[in-house]
Design an enzyme around this catalytic site. Sequence first.
Site, PDB file in Angstrom:
ATOM      1  N   SER A   1       0.855  -1.188   0.000  1.00 28.92           N
ATOM      2  CA  SER A   1       0.000   0.000   0.000  1.00 28.92           C
ATOM      3  C   SER A   1       0.887   1.232   0.000  1.00 28.92           C
ATOM      4  CB  SER A   1      -0.894   0.003   1.238  1.00 28.92           C
ATOM      5  OG  SER A   1      -1.433   1.303   1.419  1.00 28.92           O
TER       6      SER A   1
ATOM      7  N   HIS B   1      -1.406  -1.449  -4.204  1.00 24.12           N
ATOM      8  CA  HIS B   1      -2.649  -1.067  -3.511  1.00 24.12           C
ATOM      9  C   HIS B   1      -2.665   0.453  -3.318  1.00 24.12           C
ATOM     10  CE1 HIS B   1      -6.015  -1.928  -0.700  1.00 24.12           C
ATOM     11  NE2 HIS B   1      -5.537  -0.908  -0.009  1.00 24.12           N
TER      12      HIS B   1
ATOM     13  N   ASP C   1      -4.891   3.665  -1.883  1.00 23.58           N
ATOM     14  CA  ASP C   1      -5.991   4.026  -0.982  1.00 23.58           C
ATOM     15  C   ASP C   1      -6.566   5.386  -1.341  1.00 23.58           C
ATOM     16  OD1 ASP C   1      -6.075   1.845   0.985  1.00 23.58           O
ATOM     17  OD2 ASP C   1      -3.981   2.409   1.299  1.00 23.58           O
TER      18      ASP C   1
ATOM     19  N   MET D   1      -9.235   8.164  -0.284  1.00 20.83           N
ATOM     20  CA  MET D   1     -10.054   8.616   0.852  1.00 20.83           C
ATOM     21  C   MET D   1     -10.620  10.001   0.538  1.00 20.83           C
ATOM     22  SD  MET D   1      -7.618   7.518   4.028  1.00 20.83           S
ATOM     23  CE  MET D   1      -6.694   5.986   4.008  1.00 20.83           C
TER      24      MET D   1
ATOM     25  N   HIS E   1      -8.555   0.975  -3.752  1.00 18.61           N
ATOM     26  CA  HIS E   1      -9.430   0.765  -2.599  1.00 18.61           C
ATOM     27  C   HIS E   1     -10.169   2.077  -2.334  1.00 18.61           C
ATOM     28  CE1 HIS E   1      -9.501  -0.054   2.068  1.00 18.61           C
ATOM     29  NE2 HIS E   1     -10.708  -0.003   1.553  1.00 18.61           N
TER      30      HIS E   1
ATOM     31  N   MET F   1     -12.308   4.354  -0.420  1.00 18.74           N
ATOM     32  CA  MET F   1     -12.909   4.655   0.883  1.00 18.74           C
ATOM     33  C   MET F   1     -13.612   5.994   0.735  1.00 18.74           C
ATOM     34  SD  MET F   1      -9.730   3.369   3.185  1.00 18.74           S
ATOM     35  CE  MET F   1      -8.659   3.459   1.769  1.00 18.74           C
TER      36      MET F   1
ATOM     37  N   MET G   1     -11.228  -5.358   6.033  1.00 17.06           N
ATOM     38  CA  MET G   1     -10.438  -4.363   6.768  1.00 17.06           C
ATOM     39  C   MET G   1     -10.142  -4.914   8.161  1.00 17.06           C
ATOM     40  SD  MET G   1      -9.778  -1.787   4.863  1.00 17.06           S
ATOM     41  CE  MET G   1      -8.860  -0.965   6.162  1.00 17.06           C
TER      42      MET G   1
ATOM     43  N   GLY H   1      -0.521   2.395   9.563  1.00 14.83           N
ATOM     44  CA  GLY H   1       0.223   2.301  10.813  1.00 14.83           C
ATOM     45  C   GLY H   1      -0.582   1.935  12.043  1.00 14.83           C
TER      46      GLY H   1
ATOM     47  N   ASP I   1      -6.448  -5.992   4.887  1.00 12.55           N
ATOM     48  CA  ASP I   1      -5.837  -4.662   4.841  1.00 12.55           C
ATOM     49  C   ASP I   1      -5.841  -4.033   6.234  1.00 12.55           C
ATOM     50  OD1 ASP I   1      -5.012  -2.129   4.135  1.00 12.55           O
ATOM     51  OD2 ASP I   1      -6.737  -1.667   2.862  1.00 12.55           O
ATOM     52  N   GLY I   2      -4.642  -3.817   6.768  1.00  9.49           N
ATOM     53  CA  GLY I   2      -4.507  -3.083   8.022  1.00  9.49           C
ATOM     54  C   GLY I   2      -3.742  -3.833   9.082  1.00  9.49           C
TER      55      GLY I   2
ATOM     56  N   GLY J   1       1.291  -1.596   4.268  1.00  2.00           N
ATOM     57  CA  GLY J   1       1.779  -0.247   3.991  1.00  2.00           C
ATOM     58  C   GLY J   1       2.976   0.096   4.838  1.00  2.00           C
ATOM     59  N   SER J   2       2.712   0.413   6.133  1.00  2.00           N
ATOM     60  CA  SER J   2       3.809   0.865   6.998  1.00  2.00           C
ATOM     61  C   SER J   2       4.863  -0.217   7.191  1.00  2.00           C
ATOM     62  CB  SER J   2       3.259   1.345   8.343  1.00  2.00           C
ATOM     63  OG  SER J   2       2.475   0.346   8.953  1.00  2.00           O
TER      64      SER J   2
HETATM   65  C1  DX5 Z   1      -6.083   2.087   5.772  1.00  3.94           C
HETATM   66  C2  DX5 Z   1      -5.734   1.667   4.372  1.00  3.94           C
HETATM   67  C3  DX5 Z   1      -4.610   0.723   4.278  1.00  3.94           C
HETATM   68  C4  DX5 Z   1      -3.301   1.193   4.851  1.00  3.94           C
HETATM   69  C5  DX5 Z   1      -2.726   0.025   5.589  1.00  3.94           C
HETATM   70  O1  DX5 Z   1      -7.280   2.748   5.816  1.00  3.94           O
HETATM   71  O2  DX5 Z   1      -6.840   1.094   3.702  1.00  3.94           O
HETATM   72  O3  DX5 Z   1      -4.428   0.211   2.953  1.00  3.94           O
HETATM   73  O4  DX5 Z   1      -2.367   1.631   3.906  1.00  3.94           O
HETATM   74  O5  DX5 Z   1      -1.612   0.448   6.265  1.00  3.94           O
HETATM   75  P1  DX5 Z   1      -0.833  -0.456   7.306  1.00  3.94           P
HETATM   76  O6  DX5 Z   1      -0.327  -1.660   6.530  1.00  3.94           O
HETATM   77  O7  DX5 Z   1       0.254   0.436   7.773  1.00  3.94           O
HETATM   78  O8  DX5 Z   1      -1.800  -0.849   8.378  1.00  3.94           O
HETATM   79 ZN    ZN Z   2      -6.412  -0.003   1.692  1.00  2.00          ZN
END
Ligand code: DX5
Ligand code: ZN
Length: 220
Positions: A7, A32, A34, A36, A65, A67, A136, A144, A174-175, A196-197
């Site tokens: 991500s 991936h 995101d 928002m 994705h 959101m 999720m 993070g 995811d998450g 992601g992180s």
């Molecule tokens: C959060 C996102 C994720 C995010 C995950 O709302 O949908 O895709 O990047 O990040 P980590 O892997 O750091 O939890």
């Molecule tokens: Zn995501």
Amino acid sequence: MVRIAPSILSADFAKLGEAVKLAEKAGADLIHVDIMDGHFVPNLTLGPQLVAAIRRETRLPIDVHLMVENPRAFVPLFHEAGADWISLHVEATAHLHKDLTMIRGLGRKAGAALNPATPIDTLKEVLGELDFILVMSVNPGWGGQSFIPSCREKIRKLRDWIRAEKREIPIEVDGGIKLDNVEDIIRAGMEIVVAGSAIFEAPDPAGVIRAMKEIARKTP
Ligand code: DX5
Ligand code: ZN
């Protein structure tokens, strides 16, 4: 085969092209992205122009994705920008069947995303319209955060249900996925790993992608 979807939310936004190229070279399977809107989730991120820019930097499928509220309005924009997989939240639409059909009609893979509090049964009537399901494992909005432990059982239940229905719908999670919990979540049923992180905040992002792939390869 378990796939790895880094991500880019946790990457350096001033160097997204480099991040995407690094991920591809390290063996990532999807990118991936995101999206928002500041309404469905409190944060704001990227739009279709950025997806189009990323499209020019990689041959990997782009996994968008959404959101956002009213996701249907944005699907054509992300389709045009070059998204290959598009997921939208069941909580954000009153017309899930129509929206999934629209994504498939554009020739893209259609996914439904579930917030941690949303039951898997909400997908019962649309199983035939789904190319993947995004579970999720944090409340969406930021990278993070920590994996919510109860989501493990939800993933397992979803995997068993999909099998019982004799369907092949991969589960994306995811998450909060890190090197130290990825194996456990794969064992519960995750087939697409969003991270992601764990990747982009590590000193060696490519090393984390390779290590996740290796764990996935070894996990039955
Ligand atoms: C959060 C996102 C994720 C995010 C995950 O709302 O949908 O895709 O990047 O990040 P980590 O892997 O750091 O939890
Ligand atoms: Zn995501």
